[in-house]
Design a protein around this motif. Structure first.
Motif, PDB file in Angstrom:
ATOM      1  N   ASP A 104      87.475  27.157  24.186  1.00  0.00           N
ATOM      2  CA  ASP A 104      86.270  27.024  24.623  1.00  0.00           C
ATOM      3  C   ASP A 104      85.369  27.591  23.786  1.00  0.00           C
ATOM      4  OD1 ASP A 104      87.007  26.363  27.835  1.00  0.00           O
ATOM      5  OD2 ASP A 104      88.477  27.807  27.164  1.00  0.00           O
ATOM      6  N   LYS A 105      85.444  28.548  23.042  1.00  0.00           N
ATOM      7  CA  LYS A 105      84.861  29.000  21.903  1.00  0.00           C
ATOM      8  C   LYS A 105      85.408  29.666  20.843  1.00  0.00           C
ATOM      9  CE  LYS A 105      80.721  29.103  24.185  1.00  0.00           C
ATOM     10  NZ  LYS A 105      79.691  28.202  23.854  1.00  0.00           N
ATOM     11  N   ARG A 106      84.694  29.361  19.575  1.00  0.00           N
ATOM     12  CA  ARG A 106      85.361  29.903  18.254  1.00  0.00           C
ATOM     13  C   ARG A 106      84.127  30.670  17.667  1.00  0.00           C
ATOM     14  NH1 ARG A 106      89.048  25.654  15.027  1.00  0.00           N
ATOM     15  NH2 ARG A 106      90.051  27.652  14.885  1.00  0.00           N
ATOM     16  N   VAL A 107      84.780  31.751  17.133  1.00  0.00           N
ATOM     17  CA  VAL A 107      83.697  32.986  16.725  1.00  0.00           C
ATOM     18  C   VAL A 107      84.101  32.744  14.936  1.00  0.00           C
ATOM     19  CG1 VAL A 107      83.208  35.167  16.362  1.00  0.00           C
ATOM     20  CG2 VAL A 107      84.015  34.263  18.703  1.00  0.00           C
ATOM     21  N   VAL A 108      82.980  32.787  14.329  1.00  0.00           N
ATOM     22  CA  VAL A 108      82.935  32.908  12.938  1.00  0.00           C
ATOM     23  C   VAL A 108      82.134  33.834  12.396  1.00  0.00           C
ATOM     24  CG1 VAL A 108      83.620  30.466  12.477  1.00  0.00           C
ATOM     25  CG2 VAL A 108      81.189  31.192  12.483  1.00  0.00           C
ATOM     26  N   ILE A 109      82.332  34.751  11.319  1.00  0.00           N
ATOM     27  CA  ILE A 109      81.377  35.704  10.955  1.00  0.00           C
ATOM     28  C   ILE A 109      80.589  35.296   9.727  1.00  0.00           C
ATOM     29  CG2 ILE A 109      83.445  37.305  11.521  1.00  0.00           C
ATOM     30  CD1 ILE A 109      83.944  37.749   8.379  1.00  0.00           C
ATOM     31  N   ASN A 110      80.435  34.155   9.389  1.00  0.00           N
ATOM     32  CA  ASN A 110      79.465  33.904   8.393  1.00  0.00           C
ATOM     33  C   ASN A 110      79.220  32.316   8.569  1.00  0.00           C
ATOM     34  OD1 ASN A 110      81.549  32.645   6.399  1.00  0.00           O
ATOM     35  ND2 ASN A 110      82.014  34.805   6.078  1.00  0.00           N
ATOM     36  N   THR A 111      78.151  31.868   7.929  1.00  0.00           N
ATOM     37  CA  THR A 111      77.899  30.512   7.862  1.00  0.00           C
ATOM     38  C   THR A 111      78.763  29.435   6.980  1.00  0.00           C
ATOM     39  OG1 THR A 111      76.187  30.588   6.067  1.00  0.00           O
ATOM     40  CG2 THR A 111      75.372  30.840   8.365  1.00  0.00           C
ATOM     41  N   ARG A 112      79.420  30.176   5.963  1.00  0.00           N
ATOM     42  CA  ARG A 112      80.179  29.449   5.137  1.00  0.00           C
ATOM     43  C   ARG A 112      81.395  28.828   5.783  1.00  0.00           C
ATOM     44  NH1 ARG A 112      81.625  29.099  -0.301  1.00  0.00           N
ATOM     45  NH2 ARG A 112      83.433  27.661  -0.410  1.00  0.00           N
ATOM     46  N   THR A 113      82.291  29.977   6.923  1.00  0.00           N
ATOM     47  CA  THR A 113      83.133  29.542   7.392  1.00  0.00           C
ATOM     48  C   THR A 113      82.759  28.471   8.345  1.00  0.00           C
ATOM     49  OG1 THR A 113      84.354  31.707   7.147  1.00  0.00           O
ATOM     50  CG2 THR A 113      84.992  30.501   9.082  1.00  0.00           C
ATOM     51  N   LEU A 114      81.614  28.696   9.226  1.00  0.00           N
ATOM     52  CA  LEU A 114      81.266  27.579  10.068  1.00  0.00           C
ATOM     53  C   LEU A 114      81.022  26.114   9.456  1.00  0.00           C
ATOM     54  CD1 LEU A 114      79.454  27.226  12.912  1.00  0.00           C
ATOM     55  CD2 LEU A 114      77.538  27.330  11.517  1.00  0.00           C
ATOM     56  N   LYS A 115      80.616  26.188   8.426  1.00  0.00           N
ATOM     57  CA  LYS A 115      80.528  24.841   7.726  1.00  0.00           C
ATOM     58  C   LYS A 115      81.998  24.409   7.261  1.00  0.00           C
ATOM     59  CE  LYS A 115      76.158  25.728   5.124  1.00  0.00           C
ATOM     60  NZ  LYS A 115      75.494  26.017   3.979  1.00  0.00           N
ATOM     61  N   ASP A 116      82.771  25.267   6.777  1.00  0.00           N
ATOM     62  CA  ASP A 116      84.209  24.969   6.537  1.00  0.00           C
ATOM     63  C   ASP A 116      85.149  24.286   7.717  1.00  0.00           C
ATOM     64  OD1 ASP A 116      84.002  25.536   3.828  1.00  0.00           O
ATOM     65  OD2 ASP A 116      84.886  27.793   4.277  1.00  0.00           O
ATOM     66  N   LEU A 117      84.738  24.806   9.032  1.00  0.00           N
ATOM     67  CA  LEU A 117      85.182  24.233  10.221  1.00  0.00           C
ATOM     68  C   LEU A 117      84.838  22.958  10.412  1.00  0.00           C
ATOM     69  CD1 LEU A 117      85.761  27.279  12.658  1.00  0.00           C
ATOM     70  CD2 LEU A 117      87.434  26.226  11.674  1.00  0.00           C
ATOM     71  N   LYS A 118      83.382  22.809  10.425  1.00  0.00           N
ATOM     72  CA  LYS A 118      82.927  21.605  10.708  1.00  0.00           C
ATOM     73  C   LYS A 118      83.366  20.440   9.753  1.00  0.00           C
ATOM     74  CE  LYS A 118      78.518  23.045  12.950  1.00  0.00           C
ATOM     75  NZ  LYS A 118      76.924  23.131  12.981  1.00  0.00           N
ATOM     76  N   GLU A 119      83.509  20.830   8.459  1.00  0.00           N
ATOM     77  CA  GLU A 119      84.020  19.784   7.497  1.00  0.00           C
ATOM     78  C   GLU A 119      85.539  19.488   7.828  1.00  0.00           C
ATOM     79  OE1 GLU A 119      84.883  19.592   2.678  1.00  0.00           O
ATOM     80  OE2 GLU A 119      83.510  20.920   3.517  1.00  0.00           O
ATOM     81  N   GLN A 120      86.292  20.441   8.354  1.00  0.00           N
ATOM     82  CA  GLN A 120      87.653  20.258   8.660  1.00  0.00           C
ATOM     83  C   GLN A 120      87.722  19.352   9.930  1.00  0.00           C
ATOM     84  OE1 GLN A 120      89.750  23.243  11.111  1.00  0.00           O
ATOM     85  NE2 GLN A 120      91.772  22.953   9.819  1.00  0.00           N
ATOM     86  N   SER A 176      82.086  20.917  17.560  1.00  0.00           N
ATOM     87  CA  SER A 176      81.338  22.055  16.631  1.00  0.00           C
ATOM     88  C   SER A 176      80.359  22.930  17.391  1.00  0.00           C
ATOM     89  CB  SER A 176      80.391  21.084  15.537  1.00  0.00           C
ATOM     90  OG  SER A 176      81.525  20.664  14.599  1.00  0.00           O
ATOM     91  N   GLU A 177      79.718  22.480  18.559  1.00  0.00           N
ATOM     92  CA  GLU A 177      79.039  23.094  19.495  1.00  0.00           C
ATOM     93  C   GLU A 177      79.480  24.395  19.975  1.00  0.00           C
ATOM     94  OE1 GLU A 177      77.442  20.345  22.272  1.00  0.00           O
ATOM     95  OE2 GLU A 177      76.717  19.088  20.802  1.00  0.00           O
ATOM     96  N   ARG A 178      80.900  24.496  20.124  1.00  0.00           N
ATOM     97  CA  ARG A 178      81.616  25.539  20.604  1.00  0.00           C
ATOM     98  C   ARG A 178      81.626  26.442  19.604  1.00  0.00           C
ATOM     99  NH1 ARG A 178      86.663  22.856  23.858  1.00  0.00           N
ATOM    100  NH2 ARG A 178      85.366  21.142  24.890  1.00  0.00           N
TER     101      ARG A 178
END
Length: 400
Positions: free
Chosen positions: A170-186, A197-199
Motif C-alpha cells: 500500500d505504501k513504500r518508504v524510501v529515505i532519499n530521492t536517489r532510492t526513489l528514482k531507482d525504484l521508479k526505474e526498476q 510509483s505514487e505509493r
C-alpha cells in the motif's frame, strides 16, 4: 570449476525441493499458528532483520519507539550478531526472535504461522524492511491487511525480492530521492504500472540533536591533533581498508592526526596499517558514542555504495565534518565545501589521494574547519528533526 558446477546443481535441486514443499509447509504453519492467535493481538506488526548495532537497526528502533503507544509486535527474521539494541526494542514493543529458527526451507512454514496470526487482527498494519520473510509472507495476507515496506538503499538485492509484491504494498518508504528514482526505474524496466510509483513516500531519517552553541575550536579541544573518526561495519562495500591506508599515509607524512575506528573492523584493516589506528570496537552505549562524536573533528567514509548513512547524520549533529565518497543519497545532504566534503567514487588510489589532500587542507586552515563544522551542525538541526520524523511515520501508518 567443478566445485562451482556442483554448487549450482545442488542449489537448483534445493530450489525445486522448496517449491515442492511450499504448500505443505504453509498449511502446517497455518495449523500451528491457529493455536497462537489469541496471544498476538495488535494493530501493528513489524518485520525487521536484526537487533544488533547498525544504522538501519537504529532507524527501526526509532520507528518502533515513535509508535509504541500502539503496542506493536516486532518479529526479527534473521539471526542477530549481538543483543545491542534488543533492550531498546523491548521498551517499545513485544518482540519475538525467529532468527535461530528461520531458514530457506522453513520460511514458508513461518509464512503460514505468521499469516494466520496477522490475518486474525482485522484492519492491522504490517511493516517490513530488509528481510526475505516479510516479502514471502505478503502473498498469504488477507486483502484487508495494510502492507508497508521501507527501503534504505537500492542495490543490495532485496529490491528484487520485493518486486513481485509491488501491487500488494500500500505504501513504500524510501529515505532519499536517489532510492526513489531507482525504484521508479526498476518499475519501468519490469513493466510495473506507472501509478504504482505514487505509493512511494519519502521519509528521511532523524537523529538526536544536542544543544550546542556552535562547534568548539578543534585545536583547543584536542591540542595539536585532528581526530578522524570511522563508525560502522567492516563489510566489503565500506572499504575500511582504505581508511587504514589513509591513516598510514598521514602518519608517514607526520601529520598531526589520530584515526579512531568504532565497530568490529580491526580485521578489515591490513596489518601494516593497524599501528596507525585506534580501535574502540563495537559501542552500544549511546552516551559513550556521543562523547566520541563530540571529541572528534572529521568523519571519514569511503564506501562504494550507501543509502544515506545514519553515522553522517549523527556526526553532523555534533559538528563533525564529513569526508565521504559521493555515493547513494549522500550528496542530497552533504554539499561539497559547504557542510562537508565529497570525493568522487573512482579508483581506490585516487580516493586515498583526494582524502589526504582534504585532510591536509583542514589541518592548515582552521577557519575553514570551524566554518564547515558549524554549517554541518546547523544543517542537522534544521533537517534531522525527530519530531518531524515521528509525525510522518504516524501519518503514514494511521493516516493522521
Amino acid at each position: 570449476m567443478a566445485d562451482n558446477v556442483l554448487y549450482i546443481h545442488v542449489k537448483h535441486i534445493l530450489q525445486k525441493l522448496i517449491q515442492y514443499l511450499e504448500r505443505p509447509l504453509v498449511i502446517a504453519g497455518r495449523f500451528v499458528g491457529s493455536f497462537s492467535v489469541s496471544y498476538f493481538r495488535s494493530q501493528l506488526f513489524f518485520f525487521f532483520p536484526f537487533y544488533h548495532i547498525g544504522g538501519a537497526e537504529k532507524v527501526h528502533a526509532r520507528i518502533t519507539c515513535c509508535l509504541k503507544e500502539n503496542k506493536p509486535i516486532v518479529f526479527f527474521a534473521d539471526k542477530s550478531k549481538s543483543f545491542a539494541l534488543k533492550k531498546q526494542f523491548m521498551q517499545s514493543a513485544k518482540i519475538f526472535d525467529l532468527g535461530y529458527l528461520n531458514n530457506p526451507v522453513l520460511i514458508y512454514f513461518w509464512a503460514g504461522v505468521l499469516s494466520t496470526i496477522v490475518n486474525s487482527n482485522k484492519n492491522c498494519v504490517v511493516f517490513g524492511c530488509n528481510n526475505i520473510l516479510f516479502y514471502k509472507l505478503i502473498p498469504y495476507l488477507s486483502p484487508h491487511i495494510c502492507c508497508i515496506d521501507l527501503t534504505h538503499a537500492f542495490g543490495g538485492g532485496i529490491e528484487n525480492v520485493s518486486l513481485p509484491c509491488v501491487d500488494r504494498l500500500d505504501k513504500r518508504v524510501v529515505i532519499n530521492t536517489r532510492t526513489l528514482k531507482d525504484l521508479k526505474e526498476q518499475y519501468s524496466l519490469n513493466g510495473v504500472p506507472e501509478n504504482m510509483s505514487e505509493r512511494i513516500v519519502l521519509i528521511e531519517n532523524c537523529v538526536h540533536i544536542p544543544e550546542l552553541t556552535g562547534r568548539k575550536n578543534y585545536r583547543k579541544n584536542n591540542g595539536p591533533i585532528l581526530r578522524i573518526l570511522y563508525v560502522g561495519r567492516g563489510s566489503e562495500e565500506k572499504r575500511v581498508h582504505l581508511v587504514g591506508e589513509i591513516s598510514y599515509l598521514c602518519h608517514q607524512k607526520d601529520m598531526p592526526v589520530e584515526f579512531v575506528l568504532v565497530g568490529d573492523v580491526r580485521s578489515s584493516i591490513p596489518e601494516q596499517y593497524r599501528k596507525c589506528c585506534t580501535f574502540l570496537g563495537e559501542i552500544v552505549d549511546e552516551k559513550k558514542l556521543s562523547e566520541i562524536y563530540n571529541s572528534s573533528d572529521i568523519l571519514l567514509l569511503v564506501s562504494s555504495s550507501e543509502g544515506f548513512p545514519l553515522v553522517i547524520m549523527e556526526a553532523m549533529a555534533y559538528g563533525v565534518v564529513t569526508i565521504s565518497t559521493d555515493v547513494g543519497g549522500i550528496s542530497e545532504h552533504i554539499h561539497n565545501g559547504y557542510n562537508g566534503f565529497l570525493i568522487k567514487n573512482e579508483s581506490e588510489s585516487l580516493i586515498v589521494k583526494n582524502v589526504y589532500k582534504i585532510i591536509d587542507e583542514l589541518i592548515s586552515n582552521e577557519f575553514l574547519m570551524d566554518k564547515i563544522s558549524l554549517e554541518a551542525y546547523e544543517y542537522a538541526k534544521t533537517n534531522f528533526n525527530c519530531e518531524k520524523f515521528c509525525s510522518k511515520y504516524k501519518k503514514l501508518i494511521w493516516g493522521k
